[in-house]
Enzyme design. Structure first.
Site, PDB file in Angstrom:
ATOM      1  N   GLU A   1     -11.552 -11.049 -24.631  1.00 39.46           N
ATOM      2  CA  GLU A   1     -10.645 -11.360 -23.512  1.00 39.46           C
ATOM      3  C   GLU A   1     -10.482 -12.859 -23.314  1.00 39.46           C
ATOM      4  O   GLU A   1      -9.879 -13.301 -22.342  1.00 39.46           O
ATOM      5  CB  GLU A   1     -11.095 -10.652 -22.225  1.00 39.46           C
ATOM      6  CG  GLU A   1     -12.550 -10.777 -21.887  1.00 39.46           C
ATOM      7  CD  GLU A   1     -12.942  -9.961 -20.650  1.00 39.46           C
ATOM      8  OE1 GLU A   1     -12.066  -9.480 -19.919  1.00 39.46           O
ATOM      9  OE2 GLU A   1     -14.149  -9.833 -20.413  1.00 39.46           O
TER      10      GLU A   1
ATOM     11  N   HIS B   1       0.817  -1.211   0.000  1.00 35.02           N
ATOM     12  CA  HIS B   1       0.000   0.000   0.000  1.00 35.02           C
ATOM     13  C   HIS B   1       0.851   1.261   0.000  1.00 35.02           C
ATOM     14  O   HIS B   1       0.471   2.259  -0.603  1.00 35.02           O
ATOM     15  CB  HIS B   1      -0.964  -0.022   1.181  1.00 35.02           C
ATOM     16  CG  HIS B   1      -2.221  -0.786   0.860  1.00 35.02           C
ATOM     17  ND1 HIS B   1      -3.035  -1.325   1.795  1.00 35.02           N
ATOM     18  CD2 HIS B   1      -2.786  -1.065  -0.334  1.00 35.02           C
ATOM     19  CE1 HIS B   1      -4.052  -1.929   1.197  1.00 35.02           C
ATOM     20  NE2 HIS B   1      -3.915  -1.787  -0.084  1.00 35.02           N
TER      21      HIS B   1
ATOM     22  N   ASP C   1      -7.294 -10.483 -19.057  1.00 32.73           N
ATOM     23  CA  ASP C   1      -7.814 -11.840 -19.140  1.00 32.73           C
ATOM     24  C   ASP C   1      -7.311 -12.567 -20.384  1.00 32.73           C
ATOM     25  O   ASP C   1      -7.063 -13.775 -20.339  1.00 32.73           O
ATOM     26  CB  ASP C   1      -9.348 -11.828 -19.133  1.00 32.73           C
ATOM     27  CG  ASP C   1      -9.880 -11.708 -17.714  1.00 32.73           C
ATOM     28  OD1 ASP C   1      -9.388 -12.452 -16.848  1.00 32.73           O
ATOM     29  OD2 ASP C   1     -10.750 -10.871 -17.471  1.00 32.73           O
TER      30      ASP C   1
ATOM     31  N   CYS D   1      -8.190  -2.260 -23.410  1.00 36.43           N
ATOM     32  CA  CYS D   1      -8.475  -1.666 -22.096  1.00 36.43           C
ATOM     33  C   CYS D   1      -7.811  -2.443 -20.956  1.00 36.43           C
ATOM     34  O   CYS D   1      -8.066  -2.164 -19.795  1.00 36.43           O
ATOM     35  CB  CYS D   1      -9.972  -1.539 -21.864  1.00 36.43           C
ATOM     36  SG  CYS D   1     -10.808  -3.131 -21.803  1.00 36.43           S
TER      37      CYS D   1
HETATM   38  C1  PEP Z   1      -9.259  -7.244 -18.923  1.00 33.46           C
HETATM   39  O1  PEP Z   1      -9.526  -8.434 -18.707  1.00 33.46           O
HETATM   40  O2  PEP Z   1      -8.249  -6.853 -19.550  1.00 33.46           O
HETATM   41  C2  PEP Z   1     -10.146  -6.182 -18.403  1.00 33.46           C
HETATM   42  C3  PEP Z   1      -9.954  -4.924 -18.713  1.00 33.46           C
HETATM   43  O3  PEP Z   1     -11.110  -6.561 -17.540  1.00 33.46           O
HETATM   44  P1  PEP Z   1     -10.877  -6.839 -15.969  1.00 33.46           P
HETATM   45  O4  PEP Z   1      -9.471  -6.466 -15.649  1.00 33.46           O
HETATM   46  O5  PEP Z   1     -11.889  -6.018 -15.265  1.00 33.46           O
HETATM   47  O6  PEP Z   1     -11.135  -8.317 -15.908  1.00 33.46           O
HETATM   48 MG    MG Z   2     -11.455  -9.022 -17.932  1.00 34.28          MG
END
Ligand code: PEP
Ligand code: MG
Length: 601
Positions: A450, A206, A474, A521
């Site tokens: 993903e 943290h 993912d 993302c």
């Molecule tokens: C991902 O899997 O890259 C994603 C953006 O979703 P999360 O990290 O929320 O699973």
């Molecule tokens: Mg994901």
């Protein structure tokens, strides 16, 4: 560096160079302030008489109550200073403190074992800490430190020490400690702390998260630094590369000053670039979007250079309350995001992605699955719980009448899942229409890529949605069979693995063939090296943590699309090269083109 610093430097004391973990960027020079928190605190432990039990229990309850008040005020202070996940660090402390079995076990030790309150707290906290410390998961292991932080505070309150802090600094300095707790980190006086260096700690502790969020340069994991220095020694701290030089010689100081200057110039250029639309040096547009959740202050997004919201993670609405939020609550949260957007920007709301590492009690998510990451998570959970899905879809649709809202389905693996999700959406649209509730009838629907299966059928998916967003977090885990939260296999979690890159290529090609845009993302989008590679592979938009936008925007703005494309072409021919070497190759290529890149990571 001034004369005083000169005087403190290497003429008398021996120079030392130490390398640790670079956890928060920046170059600072100044005198060390040695902070020894743990050693000064002796815990009084003694036996009490049965007649004293009541008084001890009451002392304990008072100390818990005071601790709660102090942590709440730290939590408020933190939320004023920063946004994003890091702002909720003390909420986790409160959860531990409010855990009835924590206080209950302490009371039991007082009443049954006839121990004083301090001894009871220490014993219970030691047990909690050792349970966390023995966990496989690195993140959970770090929570042992949170228990330690809370315990120190309770003990201080029991001794009548209040919130007093040993960190009384009077001049600008670099704090050196064995380790810093989150509350010590947030209590560092803003104007006087140049940076900190600790013997222990990790990138996920943290203190490190807070250092990044608060913009304090920091190096951790330096071994025995705190034993090798004394307060007043001159330190050069390079939080970008994880180096600390103690009592540097003239040459080292001159070289460091140059770096400080370069990094300052770079910081200024980051501020300039953030207000411009994301694009490559030769003008290819690459919008930079933000990954947010309902706790992110939307007004701050535009100050960090976000050009919209590429991923609104809705599951935190569930996780925070440990229950399903009502349709009204959801509508309010999504509407607030939609309303906050300037004209021309959109918010992509991802429907519930519970399961895997994100569990709640009582929402019906399967808790006892042997392999939750392969189980009833995300869109699978929603399709099996259509009432929950519909309440959420209605809320997203209702918000769509207040701004430019897009809807995104996570964890799609098959075309029939997309059909089923779209059917639910259409059913909700029909309901709202019948009820006379406004919504955007042409709301754009997107699919997260993903899972390898989704990339392999991207062509079919592209025909039935309006955009793709590649979730590399993912996608890497499922392609390489590497648990994204398991530290033991972290080395195998490789974004430049040719299999991952081929799946991204397939998705981009399929999307573009159908006129769809693709964003990335996942966390890798926020690594300047990977961001440039993705741009070269044809990715249209990048979405990331708000605080990283300006860095990556700057890297992309320095490179031409032609160079990025050439890099991607070369990488496509490197299928026989180990993924880590591919990454190093990309990084070195980029450093040739953008020497500042070294400072950007
Ligand atoms: C991902 O899997 O890259 C994603 C953006 O979703 P999360 O990290 O929320 O699973
Ligand atoms: Mg994901």
């Amino acid at each position: 560096m001034n004369n005083e610093a000169d005087a403190a430097c290497g003429a008398v004391r021996e120079m030392r160079m130490l390398t640790g973990l670079a956890v928060s960027r920046g170059f600072v020079a100044g005198p060390a302030f040695l902070y020894r928190a743990g050693t000064s605190e002796q815990v009084p432990e003694y036996r009490i008489e049965p007649a004293q039990v009541e008084q001890e229990v009451s002392r304990l309850a008072d100390a818990f109550a005071l601790t709660r008040t102090q942590i709440r005020s730290l939590a408020q202070e933190l939320k004023k200073r920063i946004s994003g996940d890091e702002a909720t660090i003390f909420d986790g402390h409160l959860m531990i403190l409010d855990d009835p079995s924590f206080l209950g076990s302490c009371k039991e030790k007082i009443a049954k074992n006839l121990r004083n309150a301090e001894a009871a707290v220490k014993q219970v906290a030691d047990t909690y800490s050792s349970i966390f410390a023995a966990m496989d998961d690195a993140y959970l292991r770090e929570r042992a430190q949170d228990v330690g932080d809370i315990t120190k505070r309770i003990l201080r309150n029991l001794s009548g020490g209040g919130d007093a802090h040993a960190l009384r600094v009077e001049q600008p300095c670099i704090v050196v400690a064995d380790e810093l707790s989150p509350s010590e980190t947030i209590s560092l006086p803003k104007n006087l702390i140049l940076g900190f260096a600790t013997d222990r700690g990790s990138t996920t502790s943290h203190a490190s998260l807070l250092a990044r969020a608060l913009g304090i340069p920091a190096v951790v994991g330096l071994g025995s630094l705190s034993e090798q220095i004394k307060s007043g020694d001159l330190l050069l701290l390079d939080g970008t590369r994880g180096k600390v030089i103690v009592n540097p010689g003239r040459e080292e100081r001159a070289a460091f000053e140059k770096m400080m200057l370069r990094s300052r110039t770079l910081e200024e250029s980051l501020d300039q670039v953030k207000s411009q639309p994301g694009r490559t040096r030769d003008g290819r547009s690459v919008p930079f979007l933000a990954n947010v959740d309902n706790s992110t202050p939307m007004t701050d997004l535009y100050a960090v250079g976000a050009e919209g919201i590429g991923l609104y993670r809705t599951e935190y609405l569930w996780l925070q309350g440990d229950r399903e939020p009502s349709e009204e609550e959801q509508t309010q949260a999504y509407t607030a995001a939609a309303r906050a957007l300037p004209d021309g920007q959109s918010v992509t709301i991802r429907v519930l992605d519970l399961g895997g590492d994100k569990m709640i009690k009582g929402a019906g998510a399967a808790h006892k699955e042997a392999n939750p990451f392969l189980g009833n998570r995300s869109i699978r959970f929603l399709l099996r719980n259509p009432e929950i899905f519909r309440r959420q879809l209605r809320a997203v649709l209702r918000a769509s009448s207040h701004g430019n809202v897009r809807i995104m389905y996570p964890m799609i693996t098959a075309i029939d899942e997309l059909h089923a999700a779209n059917m639910e959406l259409h059913a909700c649209m029909a309901e709202l229409k019948a009820e006379g509730i406004p919504f955007d009838e042409s709301i754009r629907r997107g699919v997260m890529i993903e899972i390898p299966a989704a990339a392999l059928i991207a062509d079919a998916l592209a025909k039935e949605c309006e955009f793709f967003s590649i979730g590399t977090n993912d996608l890497i885990q499922y392609t390489l069979a590497v648990d994204r939260v398991n530290e033991t296999v972290a080395r195998l979690y490789q974004p430049t693995h040719p299999a991952v890159l081929q799946l991204i290529d397939l998705s981009v090609t399929a999307a573009h063939a159908h006129g769809l845009k693709v964003s990335v993302c996942g966390e890798t989008a926020a690594d300047p090296v990977m961001a440039v590679l993705f741009v070269g592979m044809g990715v249209d938009e990048l979405s990331m943590s708000p605080n990283l936008i300006r860095l990556v925007k700057r890297a992309v703005s320095q490179i031409s699309f032609a160079d990025a494309k050439a890099l991607a072409d070369t990488v496509r021919r490197m299928k026989g090269t180990p993924a880590d070497k591919v990454y190093t190759f990309c990084r070195n290529q980029l450093i040739k083109l953008v020497p500042d890149l070294l400072f950007l990571q």
